[in-house]
Scaffold this motif. Structure first.
Motif, mmCIF file in Angstrom:
data_model
loop_
_atom_site.group_PDB
_atom_site.id
_atom_site.type_symbol
_atom_site.label_atom_id
_atom_site.label_comp_id
_atom_site.label_asym_id
_atom_site.label_seq_id
_atom_site.Cartn_x
_atom_site.Cartn_y
_atom_site.Cartn_z
ATOM 1 N N ALA A 87 -27.344 -4.282 22.675
ATOM 2 C CA ALA A 87 -28.348 -4.497 21.638
ATOM 3 C C ALA A 87 -27.915 -3.859 20.317
ATOM 4 O O ALA A 87 -28.054 -4.460 19.248
ATOM 5 N N GLY A 119 -33.318 -5.054 13.363
ATOM 6 C CA GLY A 119 -32.914 -4.986 14.766
ATOM 7 C C GLY A 119 -33.201 -3.638 15.395
ATOM 8 O O GLY A 119 -33.626 -3.560 16.553
ATOM 9 N N THR A 162 -27.038 -5.668 16.744
ATOM 10 C CA THR A 162 -27.741 -5.262 15.534
ATOM 11 C C THR A 162 -26.787 -4.875 14.410
ATOM 12 O O THR A 162 -26.978 -5.255 13.246
ATOM 13 N N THR A 216 -24.805 -7.449 11.844
ATOM 14 C CA THR A 216 -25.338 -7.967 10.586
ATOM 15 C C THR A 216 -24.795 -7.192 9.389
ATOM 16 O O THR A 216 -24.454 -7.771 8.364
ATOM 17 N N THR A 233 -29.819 -5.146 10.113
ATOM 18 C CA THR A 233 -29.599 -3.983 10.978
ATOM 19 C C THR A 233 -30.886 -3.184 11.177
ATOM 20 O O THR A 233 -31.235 -2.813 12.306
ATOM 21 N N GLN A 250 -36.919 -3.334 16.085
ATOM 22 C CA GLN A 250 -37.271 -4.102 17.277
ATOM 23 C C GLN A 250 -36.780 -3.426 18.550
ATOM 24 O O GLN A 250 -37.472 -3.405 19.570
#
Length: 231
Positions: free
Chosen positions: A161, A144, A165, A168, A141, A147
């Motif tokens: 998105a 993600g 994320t 997870t 998480t 990013q």
């Protein structure tokens, strides 16, 4: 509830779930040793049942059966005793052929420790998996999110998105509390039953060995006197 059922497919990403699960299994394997994952998977074949639920075998029953056979057939007759546990059959076979009580006790103690370690390692593996899984999910998480924010926030793409994320963390919690920890509880309970059973039988066979087998006196070594050649 209807919304959850209608969108249930959004909660499952096979590739992401496999990635989280694989990471958890590998890290648990690193913690518990190279053979732990094999023992943990093999243990799943019997994890849902007690060791002797079909036969009703227990330590008291086995000790009485050993005593009865010993009275009726002597020490050699112990090879005819039957048990659902291969460990018990092995120590009875060794007891019949043992030369003295001391060597038998040393051997059977080592065997008991090895058997207990094998039983505990399967449960320990799944306990490690239960502890590791939430951390693996959280790492996914956070990675993600980093990013996501690093590439810029597009309002139209932020929802999907973020959903991807956060999955997870969901998978980490699911693997920990729904899969790994229940398996650990069952395997730990099974290991406790087997270890207690074997410990009582081992103690009983050691007492038999002390009564039935000769006790070899300790050997005292006398230092060799140096000769002129050694000097």
């Amino acid at each position: 509830m209807d919304i959850l059922l209608t969108n249930i497919w959004r909660f499952f990403d096979p590739m992401l779930f496999g990635l989280v699960l694989g990471s958890v299994l590998i890290m648990a394997w690193v913690q518990n040793g190279r053979r732990s994952i094999v023992r943990a998977v093999v243990a799943l074949a019997n994890w849902g049942r007690d060791p002797f639920e079909e036969s009703g075998e227990n330590a008291t029953y086995m000790c009485r059966r050993i005593d009865f056979t010993l009275r009726q057939q002597g020490l050699a007759g112990l090879e005819t005793v039957r048990s659902q546990d291969a460990f018990v059959l092995r120590i009875l076979g060794y007891l019949v052929n043992a030369k003295d009580s001391k060597s038998f006790e040393e051997w059977v103690r080592l065997e008991e420790h090895a058997a207990e370690t094998r039983q505990n390692i399967s449960a320990s593996y799944w306990f490690s998996a239960a502890e590791i899984a939430p951390a693996i999910g959280l790492i996914g998480t956070i990675t993600g999110l980093i990013q996501l924010f690093a590439t810029g926030i597009d309002p139209l793409k932020m929802g999907p998105a973020m959903s991807f994320t956060l999955l997870t963390s969901l998978y980490g919690l699911f693997i920990s509390h729904i899969i790994a920890f229940p398996i650990y509880v069952r395997l730990h309970s099974r290991a406790e039953i087997l270890n207690a059973y074997r410990s009582k039988v081992v103690h009983h066979t050691i007492n038999i060995a002390n009564l039935e087998l000769a006790d070899v006196a300790p050997v005292h070594f006398v230092p060799v006197k140096p000769t002129k050649r050694d000097a």
